[in-house]
Scaffold this active site. Structure first.
Site, mmCIF file in Angstrom:
data_model
loop_
_atom_site.group_PDB
_atom_site.id
_atom_site.type_symbol
_atom_site.label_atom_id
_atom_site.label_comp_id
_atom_site.label_asym_id
_atom_site.label_seq_id
_atom_site.Cartn_x
_atom_site.Cartn_y
_atom_site.Cartn_z
ATOM 1 N N VAL A 183 0.837 -1.202 0.000
ATOM 2 C CA VAL A 183 0.000 0.000 0.000
ATOM 3 C C VAL A 183 0.868 1.247 0.000
ATOM 4 O O VAL A 183 1.917 1.295 0.650
ATOM 5 C CB VAL A 183 -0.959 0.029 1.210
ATOM 6 C CG1 VAL A 183 -1.959 -1.096 1.134
ATOM 7 C CG2 VAL A 183 -0.193 -0.047 2.528
ATOM 8 N N ASP A 184 0.430 2.242 -0.737
ATOM 9 C CA ASP A 184 1.065 3.548 -0.684
ATOM 10 C C ASP A 184 0.632 4.226 0.608
ATOM 11 O O ASP A 184 -0.474 3.982 1.098
ATOM 12 C CB ASP A 184 0.630 4.364 -1.902
ATOM 13 C CG ASP A 184 1.352 5.695 -1.996
ATOM 14 O OD1 ASP A 184 2.538 5.743 -1.633
ATOM 15 O OD2 ASP A 184 0.720 6.677 -2.426
ATOM 16 N N LYS A 185 1.475 5.068 1.166
ATOM 17 C CA LYS A 185 1.122 5.730 2.428
ATOM 18 C C LYS A 185 0.160 6.895 2.204
ATOM 19 O O LYS A 185 -0.968 6.893 2.695
ATOM 20 C CB LYS A 185 2.372 6.239 3.155
ATOM 21 C CG LYS A 185 2.054 6.984 4.465
ATOM 22 C CD LYS A 185 3.299 7.501 5.131
ATOM 23 C CE LYS A 185 3.872 8.722 4.427
ATOM 24 N NZ LYS A 185 3.009 9.935 4.580
ATOM 25 N N THR A 196 -3.656 6.686 1.053
ATOM 26 C CA THR A 196 -4.195 5.347 1.281
ATOM 27 C C THR A 196 -4.259 5.067 2.776
ATOM 28 O O THR A 196 -5.341 4.909 3.335
ATOM 29 C CB THR A 196 -3.334 4.286 0.574
ATOM 30 O OG1 THR A 196 -3.256 4.595 -0.818
ATOM 31 C CG2 THR A 196 -3.944 2.902 0.738
ATOM 32 N N LEU A 253 4.763 1.145 1.055
ATOM 33 C CA LEU A 253 5.721 1.709 0.108
ATOM 34 C C LEU A 253 5.496 3.217 0.070
ATOM 35 O O LEU A 253 4.406 3.671 -0.263
ATOM 36 C CB LEU A 253 5.513 1.120 -1.288
ATOM 37 C CG LEU A 253 5.465 -0.414 -1.408
ATOM 38 C CD1 LEU A 253 5.279 -0.821 -2.857
ATOM 39 C CD2 LEU A 253 6.727 -1.037 -0.841
#
Length: 666
Positions: A335-337, A340, A491
């Site tokens: 997951v993107d930070k 998200t 990520l």
């Protein structure tokens, strides 16, 4: 007349008529010898088989009706078998046709009528229950608006929804369906967006907000300018995507299809060999009937249709059977930070003054002046705060030079202003950065993103921004683990300290920070290399390489993005993180149902074959059990249409209260 016409061409006309003829046949035989012995027809019928025991040169009236029942029920089956043969397809209809015709030839009219009647009634029940599995798509079509109220020539006019023009102002009143995609230009109201996002709680809409066709006003009055009409609306794209997805084949289904192409001819060969070896024609015909792979053929598509339909009803679009099957194997989620795990709306939290000759407002003024020419997302909270405190910049810097991974260099009022990290200051030869570095590290440890501000050759302060952790992020991670996901990986391009603070607050298993887009791709590839099936959740822009490489690419908040709806492997229409574990859980349940259905189909055929060779299983009994197994398979798949506890759960209210989150919100 119309009702009768619809009934005649409906699914139930054939089995009802055939059943009535069978009932009449039995009634004639039960009336007694006189009625039962009324005989019609030529002698060759009697000489053909078991009914040759009659002494007259006529055909029993009861058998006439039984034969008529077989013809009524079997005509359509034979026609389908012939059409299939012209296309070089040997299918179930051919097996039933051969068995029924053979039964008639040997004079076993009851078996012929029973087999065709049961097959016809099974087909009608299958059609009815399959329509139920497609109910989610029917519901989506049903919410499509029929009419719209538009402003034309200064007056309100009610017109068909398909006649609204782009750019027209549409009026949405209480209780009305929104007929177009658009933006609110005036008014306020609450819209039920369940048909799009799967969320049942109405959403407040004000000027500037997006609205979607098919949503329903639960209060208020909105004026909406149309930005999407007809087939260009989000609802139309969802319907199109679900139609395609429900027809798309999973890998298992493709295997079953290939298997059936060989299996059906094999059954015919087995029946022929058994008949020749045993000399028992009835045995051969019975093998044809009980060898029908109907439950096997339908076991996969019915589960896919039900699973994808249930997901669509909950605001989760899955691209097709293959992607649903792959989603069930997901063992790692990346997951993107920003946007998200966090809200994606950073705010300025700190202004640390390092130069005693300056105050907070001066540090903020220089930072805002430098950032006024930057397109970086973190520039906006600095500028907003500066304007709010009356020190916002006028105009733009004379020059702005981005330094990738470090910050920017601007020329403001003839002076050089740097804003970024410690390596940026070192690159430009600024000494005495120890105090600035300590302040930046302290802020980063608290979960904030620090930026050192330097004017000419002096570090004058540190500003920090922070993004709120989404309230449902920790619950999402927990549910992913419960759904069988082994590893949840973050990520992010943010600093290590900030990423660790967010990871601690959300329960993330593994953190990769300070990444460029190509670095995210490398992480996804590495996860796949060690055996993980990876789902990547991102915004589709800077995460595009990783999304394309992952086994499953997931787009969040896709309702407003036509590209995401059409291209994402899984599109979460709303902005609810909990839809991700819900979708993975549903995929796992669907694959489980597929396996159960295959087992039911194969076990049924094996038991029937054993029963035939052991004695006791006739053609009619075999067809009855065969149709029962088909219905069991369909009913089993229909369990997927039920709502689960997690699909009805809503995110917890309020901000997360974990220590790291409290630090970020301080």
């Amino acid at each position: 007349m119309n009702k009768f016409h619809r009934w005649v061409h409906g699914n139930w006309s054939v089995p009802v008529t055939s059943g009535a003829l069978i009932a009449i046949s039995f009634a004639i035989k039960w009336l007694g010898e006189g009625a039962a012995n009324i005989r019609v027809g030529p002698q060759w019928w009697l000489d053909a088989g078991a009914h040759a025991t009659h002494t007259g040169g006529a055909f029993p009236l009861g058998d006439v009706f039984m034969l008529a029942a077989a013809v009524v029920a079997g005509y359509g089956i034979v026609a389908k078998a012939i059409r299939a043969l012209t296309a070089r397809v040997v299918g179930i209809d051919l097996l039933v046709s051969v068995a029924a015709i053979g039964a008639v030839i040997v004079g076993n009219f009851w078996e012929a009528a029973a087999v065709t009647f049961l097959f016809a009634i099974g087909h009608a029940l299958e059609a009815a229950t399959l329509n139920k599995t497609r109910s989610a798509l029917a519901e989506l079509v049903a919410v499509a608006p029929d009419s719209a109220v538009v402003m034309r020539d200064g007056e309100q006019q009610e017109i068909p929804a398909g006649q609204v023009r782009m750019g027209e102002v549409v009026l949405v009143k209480n209780g009305a369906k929104v007929p177009v995609d658009g933006k609110v230009v005036a008014g306020t109201g609450a819209l039920d967006e369940a048909s799009i996002t799967g969320e049942s709680i109405p959403v407040e809409k004000v000027e500037g907000d997006e609205v979607f066709a098919g949503t329903v006003s639960r209060g208020g009055f909105l004026q909406v300018v149309a930005t999407g009409i007809g087939a260009d609306t989000t609802l139309a794209r969802i319907i199109h995507r679900v139609e395609e997805a429900q027809d798309a084949k999973a890998k298992t289904q493709a295997f079953i299809d290939r298997f059936s192409r060989w299996y059906t001819p094999a059954v015919m060969v087995l029946a022929l060999v058994a008949g020749l070896v045993s000399g028992d024609v009835v045995l051969a015909l019975t093998l044809l009937v009980i060898g029908c792979p109907g439950a096997l053929v339908i076991s996969i598509p019915v589960a896919i249709v039900a699973g994808i339909g249930r997901a669509a009803r909950n605001g989760i679009l899955i691209k097709g059977g293959e992607y649903l099957e792959t989603s069930a194997k997901i063992s790692a989620v990346a997951v993107d930070k920003t946007g998200t795990l966090t809200e994606g709306r950073p705010e300025l939290t700190d202004v640390v003054v390092l130069d005693p000759a300056l105050d907070r407002r001066e540090v903020l003024r220089w930072a805002a002046a430098a950032e006024s020419g930057s397109e970086h997302p973190l520039a906006r909270p600095i500028l907003d705060t500066a304007h709010a405190e009356g020190v916002g910049p006028q105009g733009v810097p004379a020059a702005v030079t981005p330094v990738p991974g470090k910050g920017i260099v601007s020329e403001v009022d003839g002076r050089r202003v740097l804003i970024g990290n410690a390596p940026l200051l070192e690159q430009y030869g600024i000494a005495e950065t120890a105090e600035a570095s300590r302040a930046a590290q302290g802020l980063a440890a608290a979960g904030r993103t620090p930026m050192i501000v330097a004017v000419d050759d002096t570090a004058i302060g540190v500003v920090a921004v922070a993004d709120q952790i989404r309230q449902d992020a920790p619950e999402m991670v927990a549910r992913l683990h419960r759904a069988g996901v082994e590893k949840v990986v973050m990520l992010t391009g943010d600093t290590r300290l900030v990423a660790e603070a967010v990871g601690k607050a959300t329960g993330i298993d593994e953190i990769h920070a300070s990444l460029l887009p190509e670095d995210k791709l490398d992480v996804v590839t590495q996860l796949q290399r060690v055996g993980h099936t990876v789902a990547m959740v991102g915004d589709g822009v800077n995460d595009a390489p990783a999304l394309a490489t992952a086994n499953i690419g997931v787009a969040m908040g896709a309702a407003g993005s036509a590209v995401a709806v059409e291209t994402a492997d899984i599109a979460l229409m709303g902005d609810n993180l909990l839809k991700l574990p819900e979708g993975i859980g549903l995929a796992k349940r669907t694959v489980s149902v597929m396996r159960q259905n295959i087992a039911i189909a194969l076990v049924t055929v094996v038991l029937l074959l054993a029963g035939v060779f052991a004695g006791g299983v006739t053609m009619s009994v075999g067809m009855l059990v065969h149709e029962a197994s088909v219905l069991v398979v369909i009913v089993n798949a229909m369990r997927l249409l039920r709502k689960t506890a997690e699909s009805t759960a809503t995110p917890r209210s309020g901000r997360t209260s974990t220590p790291a989150a409290q630090l970020m919100n301080a």
